[in-house]
Design a protein around this motif. Structure first.
Motif, PDB file in Angstrom:
ATOM      1  N   VAL A  44      32.471 -39.515   9.764  1.00 29.75           N
ATOM      2  CA  VAL A  44      31.689 -40.639  10.266  1.00 29.75           C
ATOM      3  C   VAL A  44      30.554 -40.925   9.304  1.00 29.75           C
ATOM      4  O   VAL A  44      29.861 -40.015   8.865  1.00 29.75           O
ATOM      5  N   SER A  45      30.387 -42.178   8.941  1.00 31.24           N
ATOM      6  CA  SER A  45      29.300 -42.558   8.051  1.00 31.24           C
ATOM      7  C   SER A  45      28.298 -43.376   8.848  1.00 31.24           C
ATOM      8  O   SER A  45      28.634 -44.424   9.394  1.00 31.24           O
ATOM      9  N   LYS A  46      27.075 -42.881   8.945  1.00 35.63           N
ATOM     10  CA  LYS A  46      26.034 -43.559   9.695  1.00 35.63           C
ATOM     11  C   LYS A  46      24.952 -43.991   8.727  1.00 35.63           C
ATOM     12  O   LYS A  46      24.771 -43.418   7.661  1.00 35.63           O
ATOM     13  N   SER A  47      24.155 -44.984   9.111  1.00 38.00           N
ATOM     14  CA  SER A  47      23.037 -45.387   8.276  1.00 38.00           C
ATOM     15  C   SER A  47      21.932 -45.977   9.139  1.00 38.00           C
ATOM     16  O   SER A  47      22.177 -46.462  10.246  1.00 38.00           O
ATOM     17  N   LEU A  48      20.719 -45.900   8.635  1.00 41.73           N
ATOM     18  CA  LEU A  48      19.559 -46.506   9.268  1.00 41.73           C
ATOM     19  C   LEU A  48      18.751 -47.217   8.198  1.00 41.73           C
ATOM     20  O   LEU A  48      18.696 -46.775   7.052  1.00 41.73           O
ATOM     21  N   ASP A  49      18.109 -48.314   8.577  1.00 43.13           N
ATOM     22  CA  ASP A  49      17.168 -48.986   7.690  1.00 43.13           C
ATOM     23  C   ASP A  49      15.765 -48.546   8.087  1.00 43.13           C
ATOM     24  O   ASP A  49      15.325 -48.812   9.219  1.00 43.13           O
ATOM     25  N   GLU A  73      -4.490 -47.044   2.839  1.00 39.68           N
ATOM     26  CA  GLU A  73      -4.164 -48.277   2.142  1.00 39.68           C
ATOM     27  C   GLU A  73      -3.434 -49.226   3.083  1.00 39.68           C
ATOM     28  O   GLU A  73      -2.658 -48.799   3.952  1.00 39.68           O
ATOM     29  N   ALA A  74      -3.664 -50.530   2.894  1.00 40.48           N
ATOM     30  CA  ALA A  74      -3.090 -51.533   3.791  1.00 40.48           C
ATOM     31  C   ALA A  74      -1.565 -51.429   3.861  1.00 40.48           C
ATOM     32  O   ALA A  74      -0.969 -51.549   4.935  1.00 40.48           O
ATOM     33  N   ARG A  75      -0.910 -51.180   2.708  1.00 37.64           N
ATOM     34  CA  ARG A  75       0.551 -51.138   2.705  1.00 37.64           C
ATOM     35  C   ARG A  75       1.092 -49.965   3.509  1.00 37.64           C
ATOM     36  O   ARG A  75       2.131 -50.062   4.167  1.00 37.64           O
ATOM     37  N   TYR A  76       0.372 -48.826   3.490  1.00 39.93           N
ATOM     38  CA  TYR A  76       0.850 -47.659   4.226  1.00 39.93           C
ATOM     39  C   TYR A  76       0.498 -47.750   5.707  1.00 39.93           C
ATOM     40  O   TYR A  76       1.210 -47.199   6.550  1.00 39.93           O
ATOM     41  N   LEU A  77      -0.580 -48.440   6.023  1.00 40.39           N
ATOM     42  CA  LEU A  77      -0.881 -48.689   7.435  1.00 40.39           C
ATOM     43  C   LEU A  77       0.150 -49.657   8.024  1.00 40.39           C
ATOM     44  O   LEU A  77       0.532 -49.536   9.190  1.00 40.39           O
ATOM     45  N   ALA A  78       0.612 -50.602   7.195  1.00 38.94           N
ATOM     46  CA  ALA A  78       1.679 -51.506   7.639  1.00 38.94           C
ATOM     47  C   ALA A  78       2.971 -50.720   7.860  1.00 38.94           C
ATOM     48  O   ALA A  78       3.710 -50.968   8.824  1.00 38.94           O
ATOM     49  N   LEU A  79       3.248 -49.766   6.981  1.00 36.23           N
ATOM     50  CA  LEU A  79       4.416 -48.898   7.149  1.00 36.23           C
ATOM     51  C   LEU A  79       4.321 -48.116   8.460  1.00 36.23           C
ATOM     52  O   LEU A  79       5.301 -47.989   9.201  1.00 36.23           O
ATOM     53  N   LEU A  80       3.132 -47.605   8.760  1.00 34.28           N
ATOM     54  CA  LEU A  80       2.919 -46.855   9.996  1.00 34.28           C
ATOM     55  C   LEU A  80       3.194 -47.721  11.222  1.00 34.28           C
ATOM     56  O   LEU A  80       3.882 -47.287  12.158  1.00 34.28           O
ATOM     57  N   GLU A  82       5.033 -50.437  11.461  1.00 41.06           N
ATOM     58  CA  GLU A  82       6.452 -50.751  11.542  1.00 41.06           C
ATOM     59  C   GLU A  82       7.237 -49.568  12.112  1.00 41.06           C
ATOM     60  O   GLU A  82       8.123 -49.735  12.957  1.00 41.06           O
ATOM     61  N   SER A  83       6.891 -48.359  11.636  1.00 45.10           N
ATOM     62  CA  SER A  83       7.590 -47.158  12.093  1.00 45.10           C
ATOM     63  C   SER A  83       7.389 -46.933  13.579  1.00 45.10           C
ATOM     64  O   SER A  83       8.320 -46.557  14.296  1.00 45.10           O
ATOM     65  N   MET A  84       6.185 -47.158  14.061  1.00 44.55           N
ATOM     66  CA  MET A  84       5.864 -46.899  15.461  1.00 44.55           C
ATOM     67  C   MET A  84       6.422 -47.983  16.389  1.00 44.55           C
ATOM     68  O   MET A  84       6.879 -47.683  17.491  1.00 44.55           O
ATOM     69  N   LYS A  85       6.398 -49.225  15.944  1.00 43.06           N
ATOM     70  CA  LYS A  85       6.773 -50.318  16.830  1.00 43.06           C
ATOM     71  C   LYS A  85       8.270 -50.609  16.841  1.00 43.06           C
ATOM     72  O   LYS A  85       8.830 -50.972  17.874  1.00 43.06           O
ATOM     73  N   ARG A  86       8.923 -50.471  15.685  1.00 44.09           N
ATOM     74  CA  ARG A  86      10.315 -50.899  15.609  1.00 44.09           C
ATOM     75  C   ARG A  86      11.284 -49.846  15.091  1.00 44.09           C
ATOM     76  O   ARG A  86      12.496 -50.075  15.085  1.00 44.09           O
ATOM     77  N   LYS A  87      10.786 -48.709  14.640  1.00 41.61           N
ATOM     78  CA  LYS A  87      11.663 -47.695  14.053  1.00 41.61           C
ATOM     79  C   LYS A  87      11.627 -46.366  14.803  1.00 41.61           C
ATOM     80  O   LYS A  87      11.924 -45.324  14.234  1.00 41.61           O
ATOM     81  N   LYS A  88      11.262 -46.400  16.072  1.00 40.09           N
ATOM     82  CA  LYS A  88      11.292 -45.208  16.929  1.00 40.09           C
ATOM     83  C   LYS A  88      10.493 -44.042  16.338  1.00 40.09           C
ATOM     84  O   LYS A  88      10.919 -42.888  16.362  1.00 40.09           O
ATOM     85  N   GLY A 147      13.634 -53.380   0.112  1.00 39.38           N
ATOM     86  CA  GLY A 147      12.439 -54.176  -0.135  1.00 39.38           C
ATOM     87  C   GLY A 147      11.310 -53.321  -0.649  1.00 39.38           C
ATOM     88  O   GLY A 147      11.364 -52.093  -0.595  1.00 39.38           O
ATOM     89  N   ALA A 148      10.262 -53.975  -1.176  1.00 35.49           N
ATOM     90  CA  ALA A 148       9.115 -53.236  -1.721  1.00 35.49           C
ATOM     91  C   ALA A 148       7.785 -53.882  -1.357  1.00 35.49           C
ATOM     92  O   ALA A 148       6.740 -53.466  -1.851  1.00 35.49           O
ATOM     93  N   ASP A 149       7.793 -54.872  -0.492  1.00 33.37           N
ATOM     94  CA  ASP A 149       6.563 -55.576  -0.141  1.00 33.37           C
ATOM     95  C   ASP A 149       6.460 -55.708   1.373  1.00 33.37           C
ATOM     96  O   ASP A 149       7.367 -56.272   1.995  1.00 33.37           O
ATOM     97  N   PRO A 150       5.432 -55.161   2.006  1.00 33.14           N
ATOM     98  CA  PRO A 150       4.273 -54.500   1.373  1.00 33.14           C
ATOM     99  C   PRO A 150       4.505 -53.015   1.074  1.00 33.14           C
ATOM    100  O   PRO A 150       3.674 -52.369   0.475  1.00 33.14           O
ATOM    101  N   TYR A 151       5.641 -52.458   1.539  1.00 33.04           N
ATOM    102  CA  TYR A 151       5.958 -51.056   1.300  1.00 33.04           C
ATOM    103  C   TYR A 151       7.459 -50.953   1.036  1.00 33.04           C
ATOM    104  O   TYR A 151       8.238 -51.872   1.326  1.00 33.04           O
ATOM    105  N   LEU A 152       7.883 -49.811   0.505  1.00 31.18           N
ATOM    106  CA  LEU A 152       9.309 -49.608   0.257  1.00 31.18           C
ATOM    107  C   LEU A 152      10.076 -49.454   1.568  1.00 31.18           C
ATOM    108  O   LEU A 152       9.587 -48.838   2.518  1.00 31.18           O
TER     109      LEU A 152
END
Length: 293
Positions: A44-49, A73-80, A82-88, A147-152
């Motif tokens: 089985v091949s699984k993937s997540l974005d 940094e703003a980009r890493y706070l944006a990453l945080l 995104e992770s909390m709200k939409r990436k479980k 993607g790389a904007d605002p974070y990878l």
């Protein structure tokens, strides 16, 4: 819980935003291992974005390990967010390793190595940024960057050990030995700490307890290693009073552990490390008992 405080400022000289926007990852530079076996032996091949947070080669994170990040940094706070709200409450901690940079090159080349899906365990908001406690859950391969904007961000697939049914008895025996040895080392470390307010739980026993806890996690189960595989990673933690050379050695052992694809082999590496640490802490206790100042 004892964890290492590090900064999210990964240094503009190492990961400048301009460079991140033009990363070229050679196809053969990313570790394989995107397939896993289910109980029915089907591939089985699984993937997540997921958001991706890069670190230097000296900061690899292994499954079961806990770490505290200071994100500001703003980009890493944006990453945080995104992770909390939409990436479980998940993102990927990985090593972005420069592999071929020349004066004539127009674009930098990097290898994405030692990816580890992390679970966000706690967030403490600060006047400047946030302290984020994370826990390594399982190894992943970064299949491609999205993607790389605002974070990878990128598509990741799970990496798990091969399961050899013939080694089940050996696996069970080695897991029992490792657990007993880790508890013995933890007992020695507590004695070494001396101060009355010192925590009774070292990073080592903290990782062991997490590895044994099979509480439900929202992320896809294919991204979580088996109990035996989790336990095999729990030994790779710093011990009390580690010297720079001991921490450097631990880093090399962690890299080996991440590369191994056989649980029994990693358990053997873990046991060798624990035995060395027991001898080291025992020697420090002997010196401490002499009250040498």
């Amino acid at each position: 819980m004892t964890s290492t405080l590090i900064s999210s400022n990964l240094s503009s000289s190492f990961f400048p935003s301009q460079t991140l926007r033009r990363i070229r990852i050679p196809a053969n530079s990313i570790p394989g291992g995107c397939s896993i076996r289910t109980r029915r032996s089907k591939i089985v091949s699984k993937s997540l974005d997921l958001p991706l947070l890069p670190f230097s080669m000296s900061e690899v994170l292994v499954p079961t390990e806990s770490k505290t990040l200071h994100l500001y940094e703003a980009r890493y706070l944006a990453l945080l967010e995104e992770s909390m709200k939409r990436k479980k409450n998940m993102f990927v901690h990985f090593i972005l390793d420069p592999i071929s940079i020349s004066e004539s090159a127009t674009e930098a080349s990097f290898a994405a190595r030692y990816g580890c899906v992390v679970l966000i365990e706690n967030v403490e908001r600060l006047d400047v940024g946030a302290l984020v406690s994370i826990r390594g859950a399982g190894r992943v391969k970064i299949s491609r960057f999205l993607g790389a904007d605002p974070y990878l961000s990128g598509e990741v697939r799970p990496i798990q050990d091969r399961v050899n049914q013939e080694s089940i008895y050996e696996l069970t025996s080695k897991v029992s030995q490792l657990k007993e040895s880790i508890k013995n080392l933890n007992s020695l470390e507590i004695k070494l700490k001396a101060p009355a307010d010192a925590p009774l739980q070292t990073p080592l026993i903290n990782s062991l307890n997490w590895a044994e806890d099979e509480r439900p996690v929202e992320c896809d189960k294919s991204f979580l290693p088996s109990l035996q595989e989790r336990l095999s990673f729990s030994a790779f933690q710093p011990i009390s009073g580690s010297s720079k050379s001991e921490l450097s050695r631990l880093q090399q052992e962690k890299l080996k552990a991440m590369d191994i694809k056989d649980t029994v082999e990693r358990l053997e590496l873990s046991m060798a490390l624990i035995k060395e640490n027991i001898s080291s802490v025992a020697a420090k206790l002997a010196i401490q008992s002499l009250d040498i100042r």
